[in-house]
Write an enzyme that holds these catalytic residues in place. Structure first.
Site, PDB file in Angstrom:
ATOM      1  N   TYR A  52      54.507  26.124  13.734  1.00  0.00           N
ATOM      2  CA  TYR A  52      53.343  26.982  14.228  1.00  0.00           C
ATOM      3  C   TYR A  52      52.083  26.757  13.037  1.00  0.00           C
ATOM      4  O   TYR A  52      51.639  27.745  12.369  1.00  0.00           O
ATOM      5  CB  TYR A  52      53.733  28.579  14.034  1.00  0.00           C
ATOM      6  CG  TYR A  52      54.899  29.066  14.800  1.00  0.00           C
ATOM      7  CD1 TYR A  52      55.260  28.072  16.017  1.00  0.00           C
ATOM      8  CD2 TYR A  52      55.594  29.980  14.735  1.00  0.00           C
ATOM      9  CE1 TYR A  52      56.164  28.879  16.735  1.00  0.00           C
ATOM     10  CE2 TYR A  52      56.604  30.719  15.296  1.00  0.00           C
ATOM     11  CZ  TYR A  52      57.001  29.852  16.468  1.00  0.00           C
ATOM     12  OH  TYR A  52      57.777  30.510  17.395  1.00  0.00           O
ATOM     13  N   HIS A 106      65.126  25.023  16.120  1.00  0.00           N
ATOM     14  CA  HIS A 106      64.075  25.511  17.083  1.00  0.00           C
ATOM     15  C   HIS A 106      64.115  24.808  18.460  1.00  0.00           C
ATOM     16  O   HIS A 106      63.684  23.750  18.567  1.00  0.00           O
ATOM     17  CB  HIS A 106      62.578  24.936  16.466  1.00  0.00           C
ATOM     18  CG  HIS A 106      61.523  25.785  17.196  1.00  0.00           C
ATOM     19  ND1 HIS A 106      60.243  25.862  16.438  1.00  0.00           N
ATOM     20  CD2 HIS A 106      61.466  26.737  18.237  1.00  0.00           C
ATOM     21  CE1 HIS A 106      59.282  26.740  17.264  1.00  0.00           C
ATOM     22  NE2 HIS A 106      60.058  27.240  18.440  1.00  0.00           N
TER      23      HIS A 106
END
Length: 337
Positions: A52, A106
């Site tokens: 991110y 992830h």
């Protein structure tokens, strides 16, 4: 103020989790103010990821002085043990901490396990033994991988998309986590922006059968934070009005639709798939003007250049026929012009 215990981790978190993906879109000053306001009003669980962009850095700047009072989860998209170690060191630096409460794989295409050749799980275990991480979790959009992870006994938490638009199979996955004492972290509680009434979404999550579910809300604006904070003082009841709204959403969103997760990207033809493939829904569920701008007309027109290469279909965790979905959305879009 309601709390959730994340399975066998024993981590006790506020029912409102702060999803920090959106803060990469705002200034550092605004992000710090938002994160600090969340903490000051009882939110103690903050979720981010190495992927991110500057989200971890902003979180570190905002919360390092209260590190012992919060629970931080972050994620690695590493494909091997060496890259996981690099990701972890970078996350520790950006977050201004010497440990991660919950470290998650992830959205891997497979369920990492000891001896699988990737070295991922071994590297995570090594980091846990060193005290750099305290608990190991996994995030996914593929229900088969998610189930495998829960049943493996290797993971203490699962982060998975969950809202009142969930399928029966997805609800069963949530129950499986309860049975196996695996903490369930619900991402996309607003279905990627398709659910507009946060009260109905929050009330759904607060039902007794979901007492073990920890929703993380993607927040980037102060008014969004304020909405969820208000539910801590007086949680919305799942009354007839909210139930009717939920049913209306279910009726409108039945069948195949794009969740906007973006895992199909990038597109070789430059199509912004994660928005273009759900344009019909956005036109009917949000103010139309923004979606009918010249900019968006140009973006939608790129669908004409679809190569039908199949790349997006291979990467879609929901098994959608993305080229066909794009075509249908484009034809519908033109009727609004």
């Amino acid at each position: 103020m309601e709390h959730v215990v994340l399975g066998k981790t024993g981590l006790k978190v506020n029912k409102n989790g702060f999803g920090a993906l959106p803060i990469q879109r705002i200034s550092k000053e605004d992000a710090v103010a938002l994160l600090q306001k969340a903490f000051q009003n009882g939110i103690n669980y903050f979720d981010t990821a190495r992927a991110y962009s500057d989200s971890e850095e902003k979180m570190g700047a905002a919360l390092h002085e209260v590190r012992d009072q919060i629970i931080i989860s972050t994620k690695t998209a590493a494909q091997n043990g060496e890259d996981l170690r690099k990701d972890l060191e970078m996350s520790l630096e950006k977050l201004q901490t010497d440990y991660i409460d919950l470290y998650q794989f992830h959205n891997p295409a497979f369920c990492p396990k000891p001896g699988d050749g990737s070295g991922l799980y071994e590297a995570a275990l090594e980091a846990k033994e060193q005290g750099k991480i305290r608990h190991i979790g996994i995030t996914n959009h593929r229900i088969a991988v998610a189930k495998e992870a829960v049943l493996s006994g290797l993971y203490e938490t699962l982060q998975f998309p969950f809202s009142y638009l969930a399928s029966e199979e997805e609800v069963e996955l949530v129950e499986l986590c309860r049975q196996k004492e695996v903490g369930f972290i619900a991402m996309k509680g607003l279905a990627g922006g398709l659910i507009h009434n946060s009260a109905s979404a929050y009330a759904f999550m607060c039902q007794p059968q979901f007492a073990h579910v920890e929703p993380i809300w993607g927040i980037q604006r102060e008014w969004e934070l304020d909405e969820f904070l208000s539910y801590q003082e007086q949680a919305p009841e799942l009354n007839e009005a909210l139930l009717a709204e939920i049913q209306k959403d279910k009726d409108q969103l039945a069948g195949e639709f794009c969740r906007g997760c973006g895992y199909c990207m990038p597109c070789p033809a430059g199509i912004e798939i994660n928005n273009c493939a759900r344009m019909s829904l956005m036109l009917r569920r949000a103010p139309q003007e923004a979606w009918l701008s010249e900019e968006w007309q140009e973006k939608m027109k790129k669908i004409e250049n679809c190569l039908h290469c199949g790349s997006c279909m291979k990467k879609c965790p929901y098994g959608l026929n993305t080229p066909e979905l794009l075509k249908r959305n484009y034809e519908d879009y033109k009727t609004f012009l």
